[in-house]
Design a protein around this motif. Sequence first.
Motif, PDB file in Angstrom:
ATOM      1  N   PHE A 189      -8.112 -35.518 -11.272  1.00 34.91           N
ATOM      2  CA  PHE A 189      -8.721 -36.285 -12.358  1.00 34.91           C
ATOM      3  C   PHE A 189      -8.717 -35.527 -13.681  1.00 34.91           C
ATOM      4  N   LEU A 190      -8.462 -34.222 -13.643  1.00 34.20           N
ATOM      5  CA  LEU A 190      -8.452 -33.437 -14.884  1.00 34.20           C
ATOM      6  C   LEU A 190      -7.265 -33.777 -15.776  1.00 34.20           C
ATOM      7  N   VAL A 191      -6.265 -34.459 -15.232  1.00 32.04           N
ATOM      8  CA  VAL A 191      -5.101 -34.818 -16.049  1.00 32.04           C
ATOM      9  C   VAL A 191      -5.409 -36.000 -16.965  1.00 32.04           C
ATOM     10  N   VAL A 192      -6.517 -36.693 -16.730  1.00 29.57           N
ATOM     11  CA  VAL A 192      -6.890 -37.843 -17.569  1.00 29.57           C
ATOM     12  C   VAL A 192      -7.417 -37.328 -18.904  1.00 29.57           C
ATOM     13  N   PRO A 193      -6.860 -37.757 -20.038  1.00 33.47           N
ATOM     14  CA  PRO A 193      -7.366 -37.313 -21.341  1.00 33.47           C
ATOM     15  C   PRO A 193      -8.831 -37.716 -21.522  1.00 33.47           C
ATOM     16  N   VAL A 194      -9.619 -36.851 -22.119  1.00 33.09           N
ATOM     17  CA  VAL A 194     -11.050 -37.112 -22.282  1.00 33.09           C
ATOM     18  C   VAL A 194     -11.323 -38.434 -23.001  1.00 33.09           C
ATOM     19  N   PRO A 195     -10.624 -38.758 -24.102  1.00 36.31           N
ATOM     20  CA  PRO A 195     -10.912 -40.040 -24.768  1.00 36.31           C
ATOM     21  C   PRO A 195     -10.700 -41.250 -23.874  1.00 36.31           C
ATOM     22  N   LYS A 196      -9.864 -41.113 -22.831  1.00 33.04           N
ATOM     23  CA  LYS A 196      -9.565 -42.241 -21.950  1.00 33.04           C
ATOM     24  C   LYS A 196     -10.454 -42.257 -20.706  1.00 33.04           C
ATOM     25  N   MET A 197     -11.478 -41.415 -20.693  1.00 29.02           N
ATOM     26  CA  MET A 197     -12.372 -41.378 -19.542  1.00 29.02           C
ATOM     27  C   MET A 197     -13.470 -42.435 -19.601  1.00 29.02           C
ATOM     28  N   ARG A 198     -13.432 -43.272 -20.616  1.00 22.82           N
ATOM     29  CA  ARG A 198     -14.496 -44.274 -20.760  1.00 22.82           C
ATOM     30  C   ARG A 198     -14.612 -45.161 -19.519  1.00 22.82           C
ATOM     31  N   SER A 199     -13.480 -45.654 -19.025  1.00 27.10           N
ATOM     32  CA  SER A 199     -13.526 -46.543 -17.872  1.00 27.10           C
ATOM     33  C   SER A 199     -14.061 -45.824 -16.643  1.00 27.10           C
ATOM     34  N   LEU A 200     -13.731 -44.526 -16.500  1.00 26.88           N
ATOM     35  CA  LEU A 200     -14.232 -43.748 -15.363  1.00 26.88           C
ATOM     36  C   LEU A 200     -15.746 -43.568 -15.457  1.00 26.88           C
ATOM     37  N   ILE A 201     -16.254 -43.447 -16.688  1.00 26.92           N
ATOM     38  CA  ILE A 201     -17.698 -43.343 -16.892  1.00 26.92           C
ATOM     39  C   ILE A 201     -18.388 -44.611 -16.412  1.00 26.92           C
ATOM     40  N   TYR A 202     -17.849 -45.769 -16.804  1.00 29.96           N
ATOM     41  CA  TYR A 202     -18.458 -47.037 -16.400  1.00 29.96           C
ATOM     42  C   TYR A 202     -18.410 -47.214 -14.885  1.00 29.96           C
ATOM     43  N   ILE A 203     -17.279 -46.864 -14.287  1.00 31.73           N
ATOM     44  CA  ILE A 203     -17.135 -47.002 -12.835  1.00 31.73           C
ATOM     45  C   ILE A 203     -18.130 -46.110 -12.112  1.00 31.73           C
ATOM     46  N   LYS A 204     -18.306 -44.891 -12.609  1.00 33.23           N
ATOM     47  CA  LYS A 204     -19.205 -43.957 -11.946  1.00 33.23           C
ATOM     48  C   LYS A 204     -20.637 -44.474 -11.940  1.00 33.23           C
ATOM     49  N   VAL A 205     -21.074 -45.075 -13.057  1.00 32.67           N
ATOM     50  CA  VAL A 205     -22.434 -45.619 -13.123  1.00 32.67           C
ATOM     51  C   VAL A 205     -22.646 -46.656 -12.024  1.00 32.67           C
ATOM     52  N   VAL A 206     -21.680 -47.553 -11.869  1.00 34.49           N
ATOM     53  CA  VAL A 206     -21.786 -48.610 -10.853  1.00 34.49           C
ATOM     54  C   VAL A 206     -21.777 -48.011  -9.454  1.00 34.49           C
ATOM     55  N   VAL A 207     -20.850 -47.075  -9.201  1.00 32.70           N
ATOM     56  CA  VAL A 207     -20.712 -46.486  -7.872  1.00 32.70           C
ATOM     57  C   VAL A 207     -21.958 -45.690  -7.481  1.00 32.70           C
TER      58      VAL A 207
END
Length: 546
Positions: A189-207
Amino acid sequence: MKFTLSAFHDALLVKSVDQNGNLRPVEVLDNDSIRPTRAKDRTWTWVTYIFFWFSAIANVSNLYAASTGMTMGLSMWESIICTFGGQFLAGCLMALNGRAGALYRIPFPVLCRASFGTWGALWPTFNRAVMSIVWNGVNSVQGAQCLYVFLHAIFPSIENIPDRMGPKSALTSAQMMCFFIYWLVNCAFLVVPVPKMRSLIYIKVVVYYGGALAMLAWVVSLSNGSPSALRESSTVHGAEKSWLVCKFLFLGLASCATFISNAADLQRYARKPSDVILGQVISFPVSGLLVAVLGNIIAASSKSVFGELIWNPLDFLDKLMSGNRYTSANRTACAFISLAFTYSTVFSAIFENSIPAGNDIASLLPKYITVKRGFFICALLSYAICPWYLLATATVFINFLSSYQIFLSAITGILLCDYYVLRRGKLNIPALYTAHPEGMYHFYHGFNIRAFAVYVIAVAPNFYGFLNQMGVWAGVGVQRFYFVAYPVGLLVAFGGFWVLSVVFGTGVQAGWKGWLEPGEYWDEFDPGREGFDTVEVVNAKSGEKV
């Protein structure tokens, strides 16, 4: 061979481009990764920051962090309120200390150059990089334990793997296998650019909240809907209780010392400076409150189910699969809940440790290291330090990590004073990226002696209490004074830096001209600035707009 080594060296060099897309020389203090965040990467809105803190706080350790006060005699609700109060103060400090990051889009290590000097900033940067690496290893151990519960629910035979790690390890051989798997997932997951982590943030909240609420509903139903531990009152009174309230109020603040210091690292991706305020001041303490309530109710339910309080939800899940409880229904529930916790731990480690460490490591050697390379260096070093041994054998080591607040509070106090009082919001950004002796932030051979003097002065009042945490005997007065170590260090550093700057007449804006922040700042090498009327470029030597 000479050609091969030269080619290898050229490959290691960081490539940087100007606003026209042309390659530009990489300086010893400068590369694109630690430059002000470019326009195209300023993608985090106020919604992102609100979700970010609900996401960042969402991990297993925070489920039972607020329960510490209960073990000392406070009631559950008193302990939770103390933690919430401390985290609210921390949220305010994060918004303040991250202001320069939100406006000028610079990371913490570059911001430190304005206060400590272009070379002096290497000390607080290295300081915090080491802590981020160690904490990343500690969180990886916890992630391995989450993954073990998941695999145990699916493959019962995993508990039969012979343990070759020995008593000095916090992980068994089976859990070490999980550690390696978890580490590989984290690196992916470290290969994902930080600015593009928004969707991962939203998913994590739900999970995460899906897993936590599912566990809450399950264990409360097992305790017949009314855990008795929820109604237990505090067992301490009078002055002793007052000191405990003080201790856990400021412990809630001190536990966020890393977040406060690295606020600029996270706020540099903001679409506009005001987008970070709701997330820091409101979302951060509220998310901490919600997680603490969930964790304490889950822990309270364990007393009704097993007759003992089990603060660690992973231990609770494992016990729910022990003996005659090892049914297909229980295993399925534990598998989904522990998988949610595993996923959450991965991104908590990235947000809390990998991002700060990446910025720090890149700033230590910008000519060869980008932020992304810093991420992977952090990952490798956090594996190399063998955190499973550190956690199992060194109580002093754990106390050291929790007591590191006195060093970070001194750094934060200096940064706040310098930005808000001395410079009043005005930074010469190009001068932060040059080691030229005539540069504004070069000070004395690249070191601001005043900042280091104040750093020592601010740490001194709390140092005896720090040694007490390491095992040195100290009286009750010293122990209680250490309860307020963070605010004391912060205020002493803030006031001391102002006094020394006024006395020596340097580092202070001449005369009072009001608040000096620009309305917006655009980096001179940012392609996105072309065509905007709000461009402000500052001469590195004179500090004048050009």
